[in-house]
Motif scaffolding. Structure first.
Motif, PDB file in Angstrom:
ATOM      1  N   SER A 248      53.147  32.534  38.546  1.00 22.29           N
ATOM      2  CA  SER A 248      52.619  32.804  39.889  1.00 22.29           C
ATOM      3  C   SER A 248      53.425  32.091  40.964  1.00 22.29           C
ATOM      4  CB  SER A 248      51.143  32.411  39.982  1.00 22.29           C
ATOM      5  OG  SER A 248      50.979  31.035  39.706  1.00 22.29           O
ATOM      6  N   ARG A 249      53.805  30.858  40.722  1.00 23.21           N
ATOM      7  CA  ARG A 249      54.582  30.093  41.705  1.00 23.21           C
ATOM      8  C   ARG A 249      56.043  30.520  41.720  1.00 23.21           C
ATOM      9  NH1 ARG A 249      53.535  27.490  45.899  1.00 23.21           N
ATOM     10  NH2 ARG A 249      54.994  25.887  45.337  1.00 23.21           N
ATOM     11  N   GLN A 250      56.548  31.015  40.596  1.00 25.08           N
ATOM     12  CA  GLN A 250      57.913  31.554  40.598  1.00 25.08           C
ATOM     13  C   GLN A 250      57.982  32.741  41.556  1.00 25.08           C
ATOM     14  OE1 GLN A 250      60.453  30.036  39.246  1.00 25.08           O
ATOM     15  NE2 GLN A 250      59.368  28.631  37.878  1.00 25.08           N
ATOM     16  N   VAL A 251      56.963  33.601  41.497  1.00 21.63           N
ATOM     17  CA  VAL A 251      56.937  34.782  42.367  1.00 21.63           C
ATOM     18  C   VAL A 251      56.765  34.363  43.825  1.00 21.63           C
ATOM     19  CG1 VAL A 251      55.705  36.913  42.939  1.00 21.63           C
ATOM     20  CG2 VAL A 251      56.106  36.307  40.540  1.00 21.63           C
ATOM     21  N   SER A 252      55.806  33.494  44.101  1.00 26.99           N
ATOM     22  CA  SER A 252      55.593  33.091  45.496  1.00 26.99           C
ATOM     23  C   SER A 252      56.813  32.358  46.050  1.00 26.99           C
ATOM     24  CB  SER A 252      54.315  32.258  45.648  1.00 26.99           C
ATOM     25  OG  SER A 252      54.397  31.032  44.970  1.00 26.99           O
ATOM     26  N   THR A 253      57.492  31.584  45.209  1.00 27.30           N
ATOM     27  CA  THR A 253      58.684  30.885  45.668  1.00 27.30           C
ATOM     28  C   THR A 253      59.833  31.859  45.904  1.00 27.30           C
ATOM     29  OG1 THR A 253      57.963  28.891  44.515  1.00 27.30           O
ATOM     30  CG2 THR A 253      60.264  28.975  45.182  1.00 27.30           C
ATOM     31  N   ALA A 254      59.965  32.874  45.070  1.00 27.02           N
ATOM     32  CA  ALA A 254      60.975  33.911  45.312  1.00 27.02           C
ATOM     33  C   ALA A 254      60.702  34.592  46.654  1.00 27.02           C
ATOM     34  CB  ALA A 254      60.983  34.935  44.184  1.00 27.02           C
ATOM     35  N   CYS A 255      59.443  34.913  46.903  1.00 29.70           N
ATOM     36  CA  CYS A 255      59.074  35.535  48.180  1.00 29.70           C
ATOM     37  C   CYS A 255      59.388  34.615  49.346  1.00 29.70           C
ATOM     38  CB  CYS A 255      57.592  35.908  48.185  1.00 29.70           C
ATOM     39  SG  CYS A 255      57.175  37.290  47.111  1.00 29.70           S
ATOM     40  N   ASP A 256      59.023  33.341  49.212  1.00 30.76           N
ATOM     41  CA  ASP A 256      59.316  32.380  50.279  1.00 30.76           C
ATOM     42  C   ASP A 256      60.815  32.241  50.494  1.00 30.76           C
ATOM     43  OD1 ASP A 256      56.637  31.918  50.714  1.00 30.76           O
ATOM     44  OD2 ASP A 256      56.617  29.940  49.762  1.00 30.76           O
ATOM     45  N   SER A 257      61.579  32.202  49.425  1.00 35.34           N
ATOM     46  CA  SER A 257      63.030  32.077  49.546  1.00 35.34           C
ATOM     47  C   SER A 257      63.604  33.242  50.345  1.00 35.34           C
ATOM     48  CB  SER A 257      63.674  32.025  48.164  1.00 35.34           C
ATOM     49  OG  SER A 257      63.262  30.881  47.464  1.00 35.34           O
ATOM     50  N   ALA A 258      63.143  34.448  50.048  1.00 32.51           N
ATOM     51  CA  ALA A 258      63.635  35.633  50.745  1.00 32.51           C
ATOM     52  C   ALA A 258      63.235  35.629  52.214  1.00 32.51           C
ATOM     53  CB  ALA A 258      63.116  36.896  50.065  1.00 32.51           C
ATOM     54  N   LYS A 259      61.946  35.411  52.480  1.00 39.64           N
ATOM     55  CA  LYS A 259      61.493  35.481  53.880  1.00 39.64           C
ATOM     56  C   LYS A 259      62.090  34.353  54.717  1.00 39.64           C
ATOM     57  CE  LYS A 259      57.212  32.882  53.686  1.00 39.64           C
ATOM     58  NZ  LYS A 259      55.793  32.845  53.744  1.00 39.64           N
ATOM     59  N   LEU A 260      62.214  33.152  54.140  1.00 42.91           N
ATOM     60  CA  LEU A 260      62.769  32.040  54.904  1.00 42.91           C
ATOM     61  C   LEU A 260      64.265  32.208  55.145  1.00 42.91           C
ATOM     62  CD1 LEU A 260      60.744  29.080  53.400  1.00 42.91           C
ATOM     63  CD2 LEU A 260      60.473  30.130  55.665  1.00 42.91           C
ATOM     64  N   ALA A 261      64.965  32.800  54.199  1.00 45.10           N
ATOM     65  CA  ALA A 261      66.386  33.074  54.424  1.00 45.10           C
ATOM     66  C   ALA A 261      66.559  34.049  55.586  1.00 45.10           C
ATOM     67  CB  ALA A 261      67.029  33.632  53.161  1.00 45.10           C
ATOM     68  N   VAL A 262      65.787  35.117  55.574  1.00 45.81           N
ATOM     69  CA  VAL A 262      65.878  36.087  56.659  1.00 45.81           C
ATOM     70  C   VAL A 262      65.470  35.433  57.982  1.00 45.81           C
ATOM     71  CG1 VAL A 262      64.937  38.266  57.558  1.00 45.81           C
ATOM     72  CG2 VAL A 262      65.641  38.088  55.158  1.00 45.81           C
TER      73      VAL A 262
ATOM     74  N   PHE B  68      67.192  32.516  41.127  1.00 49.56           N
ATOM     75  CA  PHE B  68      66.668  31.604  40.115  1.00 49.56           C
ATOM     76  C   PHE B  68      65.196  31.912  39.841  1.00 49.56           C
ATOM     77  CE2 PHE B  68      64.216  27.845  39.037  1.00 49.56           C
ATOM     78  CZ  PHE B  68      64.883  27.368  37.925  1.00 49.56           C
ATOM     79  N   HIS B  69      64.406  32.084  40.903  1.00 49.12           N
ATOM     80  CA  HIS B  69      62.970  32.308  40.733  1.00 49.12           C
ATOM     81  C   HIS B  69      62.661  33.718  40.233  1.00 49.12           C
ATOM     82  CE1 HIS B  69      61.925  28.362  42.093  1.00 49.12           C
ATOM     83  NE2 HIS B  69      62.807  28.504  43.074  1.00 49.12           N
ATOM     84  N   VAL B  70      63.432  34.701  40.656  1.00 46.74           N
ATOM     85  CA  VAL B  70      63.254  36.063  40.135  1.00 46.74           C
ATOM     86  C   VAL B  70      63.596  36.087  38.644  1.00 46.74           C
ATOM     87  CG1 VAL B  70      64.099  38.449  40.245  1.00 46.74           C
ATOM     88  CG2 VAL B  70      63.662  37.186  42.363  1.00 46.74           C
ATOM     89  N   THR B  71      64.704  35.471  38.276  1.00 46.42           N
ATOM     90  CA  THR B  71      65.128  35.432  36.877  1.00 46.42           C
ATOM     91  C   THR B  71      64.123  34.678  36.020  1.00 46.42           C
ATOM     92  OG1 THR B  71      67.439  35.538  37.542  1.00 46.42           O
ATOM     93  CG2 THR B  71      66.997  34.721  35.326  1.00 46.42           C
ATOM     94  N   THR B  72      63.591  33.589  36.529  1.00 43.47           N
ATOM     95  CA  THR B  72      62.619  32.811  35.764  1.00 43.47           C
ATOM     96  C   THR B  72      61.340  33.610  35.551  1.00 43.47           C
ATOM     97  OG1 THR B  72      63.603  30.769  36.588  1.00 43.47           O
ATOM     98  CG2 THR B  72      61.394  30.604  35.640  1.00 43.47           C
ATOM     99  N   THR B  73      60.926  34.367  36.544  1.00 44.05           N
ATOM    100  CA  THR B  73      59.759  35.245  36.375  1.00 44.05           C
ATOM    101  C   THR B  73      60.015  36.238  35.245  1.00 44.05           C
ATOM    102  OG1 THR B  73      59.186  35.048  38.717  1.00 44.05           O
ATOM    103  CG2 THR B  73      58.265  36.926  37.521  1.00 44.05           C
TER     104      THR B  73
ATOM    105  N   PHE C  65      67.398  41.275  49.320  1.00 49.42           N
ATOM    106  CA  PHE C  65      66.043  40.803  49.054  1.00 49.42           C
ATOM    107  C   PHE C  65      65.071  41.974  48.858  1.00 49.42           C
ATOM    108  CE2 PHE C  65      67.441  36.978  51.675  1.00 49.42           C
ATOM    109  CZ  PHE C  65      67.724  36.203  50.562  1.00 49.42           C
ATOM    110  N   VAL C  66      65.185  42.993  49.677  1.00 50.85           N
ATOM    111  CA  VAL C  66      64.294  44.158  49.543  1.00 50.85           C
ATOM    112  C   VAL C  66      64.490  44.808  48.178  1.00 50.85           C
ATOM    113  CG1 VAL C  66      63.881  46.511  50.401  1.00 50.85           C
ATOM    114  CG2 VAL C  66      63.984  44.593  52.009  1.00 50.85           C
ATOM    115  N   HIS C  67      65.729  44.996  47.780  1.00 55.27           N
ATOM    116  CA  HIS C  67      66.003  45.614  46.469  1.00 55.27           C
ATOM    117  C   HIS C  67      65.432  44.766  45.330  1.00 55.27           C
ATOM    118  CE1 HIS C  67      68.145  47.814  43.346  1.00 55.27           C
ATOM    119  NE2 HIS C  67      68.514  46.635  42.868  1.00 55.27           N
ATOM    120  N   ALA C  68      65.744  43.484  45.333  1.00 52.93           N
ATOM    121  CA  ALA C  68      65.320  42.614  44.232  1.00 52.93           C
ATOM    122  C   ALA C  68      63.803  42.410  44.214  1.00 52.93           C
ATOM    123  CB  ALA C  68      66.037  41.270  44.316  1.00 52.93           C
ATOM    124  N   LEU C  69      63.168  42.347  45.372  1.00 47.66           N
ATOM    125  CA  LEU C  69      61.706  42.219  45.394  1.00 47.66           C
ATOM    126  C   LEU C  69      61.040  43.495  44.878  1.00 47.66           C
ATOM    127  CD1 LEU C  69      61.184  40.255  48.725  1.00 47.66           C
ATOM    128  CD2 LEU C  69      60.700  39.412  46.406  1.00 47.66           C
TER     129      LEU C  69
END
Length: 170
Positions: free
Chosen positions: A54-68, A143-148, A13-17
């Motif tokens: 904007s929501r693709q990015v926030s959802t990618a962030c949420d996906s990463a933080k919630l997984a951790v 999915f959300h990173v790629t869509t962004t 997640f750190v690398h991809a973000l």
């Protein structure tokens, strides 16, 4: 040596973000050079029934933080999902990275001893941590990173596979 939960989650997640942040920088520079309102640019979608950039990015962030969070048991911060421009999206990524980096590696590694519970489609689900990470959390995040990436690329931002993969290619 087997891949650890921390290596397969937090480090990924750190690398991809970081790569996502660099992609957004290119998007911001493109918008500025073309005199496109950043709010308009961050509102772009691939298709009408998909979330805007904007929501693709926030959802990618949420996906990463919630997984951790789900793997570690360390509560994730809540964010309002109100980002409208590149500056606010970069801030969201930075806050997400700060959280992920703050979670002790040992806490993530402890995932091996517990189930991961969450609601999907309003229904409670329980996963083995390996299945949660590999079959849900990582694919959803990417999915959300790629869509962004695709939204920006489809709208003229010069991006390449190197931008998506980042420093791994040197």
């Amino acid at each position: 040596m087997p891949l650890s939960f921390y290596q397969a989650s937090a480090q990924v997640f750190v690398h991809a973000l970081g790569n996502l942040s660099a992609i957004l920088e290119k998007g911001a520079l493109y918008a500025e050079s073309r005199k496109i309102d950043p709010v308009v640019m961050c509102g772009l979608r691939l298709t009408a029934d998909m979330l805007p950039l904007s929501r693709q990015v926030s959802t990618a962030c949420d996906s990463a933080k919630l997984a951790v969070s789900r793997l570690s048991g360390v509560e994730a911060p809540k964010h309002a999902d109100e980002e409208k421009d590149f500056v606010e999206l970069q801030s969201r990524i930075a806050k997400t990275l700060d959280y992920i980096r703050s979670v002790p590696e040992a806490s993530v590694e402890a995932a091996a001893g517990r189930k991961v519970s969450l609601k999907l489609g309003g229904e409670p689900r329980e996963f083995e941590p390996e299945a949660y990470l590999t079959l849900f959390a990582l694919p959803n995040f990417y999915f959300h990173v790629t869509t962004t990436y695709a939204i920006l690329r489809a709208n003229g931002v010069e991006l390449s596979k190197r931008d998506y993969l980042g420093a791994i290619l040197g």
